[in-house]
Design a protein around this motif. Structure first.
Motif, PDB file in Angstrom:
ATOM      1  N   SER A  21     -13.250  19.049 -16.716  1.00 37.25           N
ATOM      2  CA  SER A  21     -12.570  18.075 -16.131  1.00 37.25           C
ATOM      3  C   SER A  21     -12.042  18.718 -14.603  1.00 37.25           C
ATOM      4  O   SER A  21     -11.716  19.940 -14.670  1.00 37.25           O
ATOM      5  CB  SER A  21     -11.320  17.376 -16.724  1.00 37.25           C
ATOM      6  OG  SER A  21     -11.682  16.746 -18.047  1.00 37.25           O
ATOM      7  N   CYS A  22     -11.899  18.013 -13.706  1.00 38.43           N
ATOM      8  CA  CYS A  22     -11.215  18.122 -12.277  1.00 38.43           C
ATOM      9  C   CYS A  22     -10.353  17.073 -11.787  1.00 38.43           C
ATOM     10  O   CYS A  22     -10.991  15.647 -11.632  1.00 38.43           O
ATOM     11  CB  CYS A  22     -12.552  18.286 -11.238  1.00 38.43           C
ATOM     12  SG  CYS A  22     -11.869  18.695  -9.513  1.00 38.43           S
ATOM     13  N   ALA A  23      -9.286  17.540 -11.704  1.00 39.97           N
ATOM     14  CA  ALA A  23      -8.115  16.390 -11.212  1.00 39.97           C
ATOM     15  C   ALA A  23      -8.109  16.734  -9.441  1.00 39.97           C
ATOM     16  O   ALA A  23      -7.660  17.696  -9.238  1.00 39.97           O
ATOM     17  CB  ALA A  23      -6.923  16.830 -11.884  1.00 39.97           C
ATOM     18  N   ALA A  24      -8.256  15.669  -8.911  1.00 40.77           N
ATOM     19  CA  ALA A  24      -8.132  15.682  -7.540  1.00 40.77           C
ATOM     20  C   ALA A  24      -7.023  14.978  -6.919  1.00 40.77           C
ATOM     21  O   ALA A  24      -6.474  14.047  -7.633  1.00 40.77           O
ATOM     22  CB  ALA A  24      -9.459  15.165  -6.726  1.00 40.77           C
ATOM     23  N   THR A  50     -23.824  17.376  -8.301  1.00 45.68           N
ATOM     24  CA  THR A  50     -22.978  16.557  -7.398  1.00 45.68           C
ATOM     25  C   THR A  50     -22.808  15.048  -7.698  1.00 45.68           C
ATOM     26  O   THR A  50     -24.065  14.815  -8.237  1.00 45.68           O
ATOM     27  CB  THR A  50     -23.353  16.982  -5.925  1.00 45.68           C
ATOM     28  OG1 THR A  50     -24.719  16.298  -5.784  1.00 45.68           O
ATOM     29  CG2 THR A  50     -23.236  18.410  -5.623  1.00 45.68           C
ATOM     30  N   ILE A  51     -21.920  14.578  -6.999  1.00 45.65           N
ATOM     31  CA  ILE A  51     -21.908  13.101  -7.284  1.00 45.65           C
ATOM     32  C   ILE A  51     -21.337  12.489  -5.959  1.00 45.65           C
ATOM     33  O   ILE A  51     -20.215  13.067  -5.394  1.00 45.65           O
ATOM     34  CB  ILE A  51     -20.983  12.537  -8.595  1.00 45.65           C
ATOM     35  CG1 ILE A  51     -21.176  11.305  -8.610  1.00 45.65           C
ATOM     36  CG2 ILE A  51     -19.866  13.128  -8.482  1.00 45.65           C
ATOM     37  CD1 ILE A  51     -20.800  10.696 -10.103  1.00 45.65           C
ATOM     38  N   THR A  52     -21.862  11.487  -5.297  1.00 44.73           N
ATOM     39  CA  THR A  52     -21.206  10.851  -4.271  1.00 44.73           C
ATOM     40  C   THR A  52     -20.143   9.852  -4.348  1.00 44.73           C
ATOM     41  O   THR A  52     -20.050   9.600  -5.694  1.00 44.73           O
ATOM     42  CB  THR A  52     -22.554  10.137  -3.402  1.00 44.73           C
ATOM     43  OG1 THR A  52     -22.799   9.056  -4.072  1.00 44.73           O
ATOM     44  CG2 THR A  52     -23.477  10.980  -3.024  1.00 44.73           C
ATOM     45  N   SER A  53     -19.634   9.404  -3.480  1.00 42.55           N
ATOM     46  CA  SER A  53     -18.458   8.325  -3.781  1.00 42.55           C
ATOM     47  C   SER A  53     -19.127   7.136  -4.273  1.00 42.55           C
ATOM     48  O   SER A  53     -18.393   6.311  -5.003  1.00 42.55           O
ATOM     49  CB  SER A  53     -17.631   8.149  -2.637  1.00 42.55           C
ATOM     50  OG  SER A  53     -18.418   8.000  -1.328  1.00 42.55           O
ATOM     51  N   GLY A  54     -20.519   7.079  -4.009  1.00 44.65           N
ATOM     52  CA  GLY A  54     -21.191   5.859  -4.358  1.00 44.65           C
ATOM     53  C   GLY A  54     -21.814   5.965  -5.749  1.00 44.65           C
ATOM     54  O   GLY A  54     -22.281   5.089  -6.348  1.00 44.65           O
ATOM     55  N   GLY A  55     -21.492   7.108  -6.495  1.00 44.61           N
ATOM     56  CA  GLY A  55     -22.179   7.289  -7.695  1.00 44.61           C
ATOM     57  C   GLY A  55     -23.563   7.895  -7.828  1.00 44.61           C
ATOM     58  O   GLY A  55     -24.083   7.973  -8.989  1.00 44.61           O
ATOM     59  N   ASP A  72     -14.196   9.304 -12.056  1.00 40.15           N
ATOM     60  CA  ASP A  72     -13.369   8.000 -12.101  1.00 40.15           C
ATOM     61  C   ASP A  72     -12.391   7.840 -10.909  1.00 40.15           C
ATOM     62  O   ASP A  72     -11.623   8.659 -10.801  1.00 40.15           O
ATOM     63  CB  ASP A  72     -12.318   8.218 -13.370  1.00 40.15           C
ATOM     64  CG  ASP A  72     -11.505   6.991 -13.594  1.00 40.15           C
ATOM     65  OD1 ASP A  72     -11.179   6.211 -12.610  1.00 40.15           O
ATOM     66  OD2 ASP A  72     -11.201   6.840 -14.704  1.00 40.15           O
ATOM     67  N   ASN A  73     -13.018   6.883 -10.124  1.00 39.48           N
ATOM     68  CA  ASN A  73     -12.259   6.927  -8.644  1.00 39.48           C
ATOM     69  C   ASN A  73     -11.007   6.357  -8.555  1.00 39.48           C
ATOM     70  O   ASN A  73     -10.218   6.775  -7.719  1.00 39.48           O
ATOM     71  CB  ASN A  73     -13.256   6.060  -7.910  1.00 39.48           C
ATOM     72  CG  ASN A  73     -14.684   6.714  -7.245  1.00 39.48           C
ATOM     73  OD1 ASN A  73     -14.892   7.891  -7.373  1.00 39.48           O
ATOM     74  ND2 ASN A  73     -15.647   5.632  -7.234  1.00 39.48           N
ATOM     75  N   ILE A  74     -10.589   5.611  -9.771  1.00 38.08           N
ATOM     76  CA  ILE A  74      -9.172   5.241  -9.864  1.00 38.08           C
ATOM     77  C   ILE A  74      -8.306   6.228 -10.204  1.00 38.08           C
ATOM     78  O   ILE A  74      -7.173   6.325  -9.512  1.00 38.08           O
ATOM     79  CB  ILE A  74      -9.173   3.973 -10.710  1.00 38.08           C
ATOM     80  CG1 ILE A  74      -9.888   2.742 -10.494  1.00 38.08           C
ATOM     81  CG2 ILE A  74      -7.752   3.829 -11.098  1.00 38.08           C
ATOM     82  CD1 ILE A  74     -10.038   1.713 -11.378  1.00 38.08           C
ATOM     83  N   LYS A  75      -8.802   6.929 -11.225  1.00 37.99           N
ATOM     84  CA  LYS A  75      -7.805   8.324 -11.515  1.00 37.99           C
ATOM     85  C   LYS A  75      -8.084   9.449 -10.579  1.00 37.99           C
ATOM     86  O   LYS A  75      -7.555  10.637 -11.010  1.00 37.99           O
ATOM     87  CB  LYS A  75      -8.235   8.692 -12.888  1.00 37.99           C
ATOM     88  CG  LYS A  75      -7.832   7.585 -14.014  1.00 37.99           C
ATOM     89  CD  LYS A  75      -7.818   7.926 -15.285  1.00 37.99           C
ATOM     90  CE  LYS A  75      -7.574   6.825 -16.328  1.00 37.99           C
ATOM     91  NZ  LYS A  75      -7.948   7.298 -17.723  1.00 37.99           N
ATOM     92  N   ASN A  76      -9.048   9.488  -9.860  1.00 33.50           N
ATOM     93  CA  ASN A  76      -9.414  10.716  -8.982  1.00 33.50           C
ATOM     94  C   ASN A  76      -9.653  11.846 -10.007  1.00 33.50           C
ATOM     95  O   ASN A  76      -9.204  12.944  -9.686  1.00 33.50           O
ATOM     96  CB  ASN A  76      -8.125  11.180  -7.973  1.00 33.50           C
ATOM     97  CG  ASN A  76      -8.016  10.002  -6.751  1.00 33.50           C
ATOM     98  OD1 ASN A  76      -9.217   9.506  -6.254  1.00 33.50           O
ATOM     99  ND2 ASN A  76      -7.179  10.077  -6.072  1.00 33.50           N
TER     100      ASN A  76
END
Length: 115
Positions: A21-24, A50-55, A72-76
């Motif tokens: 897991s990576c918490a940003a 890698t993964i883009t912001s668009g998935g 998970d973009n909501i949880k960053n």
């Protein structure tokens, strides 16, 4: 500006699984690319996935079919599900985020796969 903290590394037997897991946190822009890189002893750091912001995802040939990157973009949060682990997967795994303000790295988490 951006802080990345990895967790989930450890020791696992060959054929086993781990989930990193990576918490940003900080000033994370809407458009970015996040990824997992790894560095084995005596070797250069290399891309795992890698993964883009668009998935959109991209994988190194060496992990394709065994690793799955997600976020998970909501949880960053970003994750790396690693299955069918091999001894050659042993490395320090780093979380990475790249956006217009720069490139950021976490401190790394050790993954050790025993044969």
């Amino acid at each position: 500006q951006v802080q990345l903290v990895e967790s989930g590394g450890g020791l696992v037997q060959s054929g086993g699984s781990l989930r990193l897991s990576c918490a940003a946190s900080g000033r994370i822009l809407r458009i970015n690319v996040m990824g997992w890189y790894r560095q084995a002893p005596g070797k250069q750091r290399e891309l795992a996935a890698t993964i883009t912001s668009g998935g959109i995802t991209n994988y190194a040939d060496s992990v394709k079919g065994r690793f799955t990157i997600s976020k998970d973009n909501i949880k960053n949060m970003m994750y790396l599900q690693m299955n069918s682990l091999k001894p050659e997967d042993t490395a320090v795994y780093y979380c990475n985020l790249e956006q217009l303000t720069g490139q950021y790295w976490g401190q790394g988490t050790q993954v050790t796969v025993s044969s």
